[in-house]
Design a protein around this motif. Structure first.
Motif, PDB file in Angstrom:
ATOM      1  N   ALA A  49       0.689  -1.269   0.242  1.00 17.44           N
ATOM      2  CA  ALA A  49      -0.093   0.037   0.061  1.00 17.44           C
ATOM      3  C   ALA A  49       0.888   1.210  -0.181  1.00 17.44           C
ATOM      4  CB  ALA A  49      -0.757   0.047   1.161  1.00 17.44           C
ATOM      5  N   ALA A  50       0.559   2.261  -0.790  1.00 18.93           N
ATOM      6  CA  ALA A  50       1.400   3.286  -0.934  1.00 18.93           C
ATOM      7  C   ALA A  50       0.268   4.510  -0.682  1.00 18.93           C
ATOM      8  CB  ALA A  50       2.116   3.547  -2.389  1.00 18.93           C
ATOM      9  N   ASN A  51       0.768   5.543  -0.148  1.00 19.19           N
ATOM     10  CA  ASN A  51       0.084   6.664   0.106  1.00 19.19           C
ATOM     11  C   ASN A  51       0.816   7.992  -0.467  1.00 19.19           C
ATOM     12  OD1 ASN A  51      -2.227   8.561   0.374  1.00 19.19           O
ATOM     13  ND2 ASN A  51      -1.654   8.924   2.361  1.00 19.19           N
ATOM     14  N   ASP A  52       1.050   7.888  -1.628  1.00 17.60           N
ATOM     15  CA  ASP A  52       1.865   9.112  -2.393  1.00 17.60           C
ATOM     16  C   ASP A  52       1.009   9.938  -3.259  1.00 17.60           C
ATOM     17  OD1 ASP A  52       1.910   7.405  -4.251  1.00 17.60           O
ATOM     18  OD2 ASP A  52       3.850   7.301  -4.657  1.00 17.60           O
ATOM     19  N   SER A  53      -0.502   9.984  -3.150  1.00 20.08           N
ATOM     20  CA  SER A  53      -1.404  10.437  -3.879  1.00 20.08           C
ATOM     21  C   SER A  53      -1.316  11.901  -3.481  1.00 20.08           C
ATOM     22  CB  SER A  53      -2.621   9.814  -4.172  1.00 20.08           C
ATOM     23  OG  SER A  53      -3.081   9.809  -2.985  1.00 20.08           O
ATOM     24  N   THR A  54      -1.744  12.836  -4.495  1.00 17.75           N
ATOM     25  CA  THR A  54      -1.878  14.216  -4.079  1.00 17.75           C
ATOM     26  C   THR A  54      -3.230  14.693  -4.954  1.00 17.75           C
ATOM     27  OG1 THR A  54      -0.516  14.729  -5.805  1.00 17.75           O
ATOM     28  CG2 THR A  54       0.618  14.743  -3.838  1.00 17.75           C
ATOM     29  N   THR A  55      -3.502  15.692  -4.118  1.00 18.02           N
ATOM     30  CA  THR A  55      -4.742  16.672  -4.435  1.00 18.02           C
ATOM     31  C   THR A  55      -4.176  17.921  -4.474  1.00 18.02           C
ATOM     32  OG1 THR A  55      -6.288  15.184  -3.364  1.00 18.02           O
ATOM     33  CG2 THR A  55      -7.114  17.316  -4.098  1.00 18.02           C
ATOM     34  N   GLY A  56      -4.046  18.407  -5.891  1.00 16.02           N
ATOM     35  CA  GLY A  56      -3.417  19.553  -6.169  1.00 16.02           C
ATOM     36  C   GLY A  56      -1.834  19.277  -5.849  1.00 16.02           C
ATOM     37  N   THR A  57      -1.375  20.326  -4.828  1.00 18.49           N
ATOM     38  CA  THR A  57      -0.033  20.507  -4.444  1.00 18.49           C
ATOM     39  C   THR A  57       0.012  19.779  -2.965  1.00 18.49           C
ATOM     40  OG1 THR A  57      -0.378  22.805  -3.514  1.00 18.49           O
ATOM     41  CG2 THR A  57       0.527  22.457  -5.901  1.00 18.49           C
TER      42      THR A  57
END
Length: 140
Positions: A80-88
């Motif tokens: 599991a990774a959590n390197d997603s972004t919303t905008g900056t």
């Protein structure tokens, strides 16, 4: 069986949410709010992100199901990774894995349609119960 509600806080350093592993259970059903599941693709020898499909669930085969079916269904290494972004801004990620296991003491033998002694496809694994398989995984 077990349902786990998982929260991955915003990740700014590229750290993994859960390290690479295969599920040792029978199978896992996963609902996820955004991309984050990454699987190892044996064919190309590389990691692949699993896309989120609206109103769909991801099903991971566990080691017990792999053994029960004599490798007809394969467990897949994943993390599991959590390197997603919303905008900056980095954003949190939520997932809800449901781990389905066999009866703890039921001894599972290879499904007859998944093996055939006459056609050179004997059972690859000895009979095992969920309890004893987890004891082996835990080093007991």
């Amino acid at each position: 069986y077990r349902l786990r509600l998982t929260h991955y806080p915003p990740n700014h350093g590229g750290k993994l949410g859960i390290l690479p592993h295969v599920d040792t259970s029978f199978l896992t059903i996963l609902a996820q709010s955004q991309e984050g599941l990454v699987i190892f693709d044996e064919r190309c020898g590389d990691w692949t992100r699993v896309p989120v499909v609206n109103d769909a669930l991801v099903v991971n085969v566990g080691e017990l199901l792999r053994q029960w079916t004599n490798d007809r269904f394969k467990s897949v290494k994943h993390y599991a990774a959590n390197d997603s972004t919303t905008g900056t801004e980095a954003s949190p990620r939520y997932s809800a894995p449901f781990f389905f296991n066999a009866n703890a003491d039921y001894v599972m033998t290879c499904i007859p349609t998944c093996c055939d002694e006459e056609n050179n496809n004997p059972p690859k694994y000895p009979p095992v119960s969920y309890r004893s398989s987890q004891a082996a995984v835990q080093g007991e």
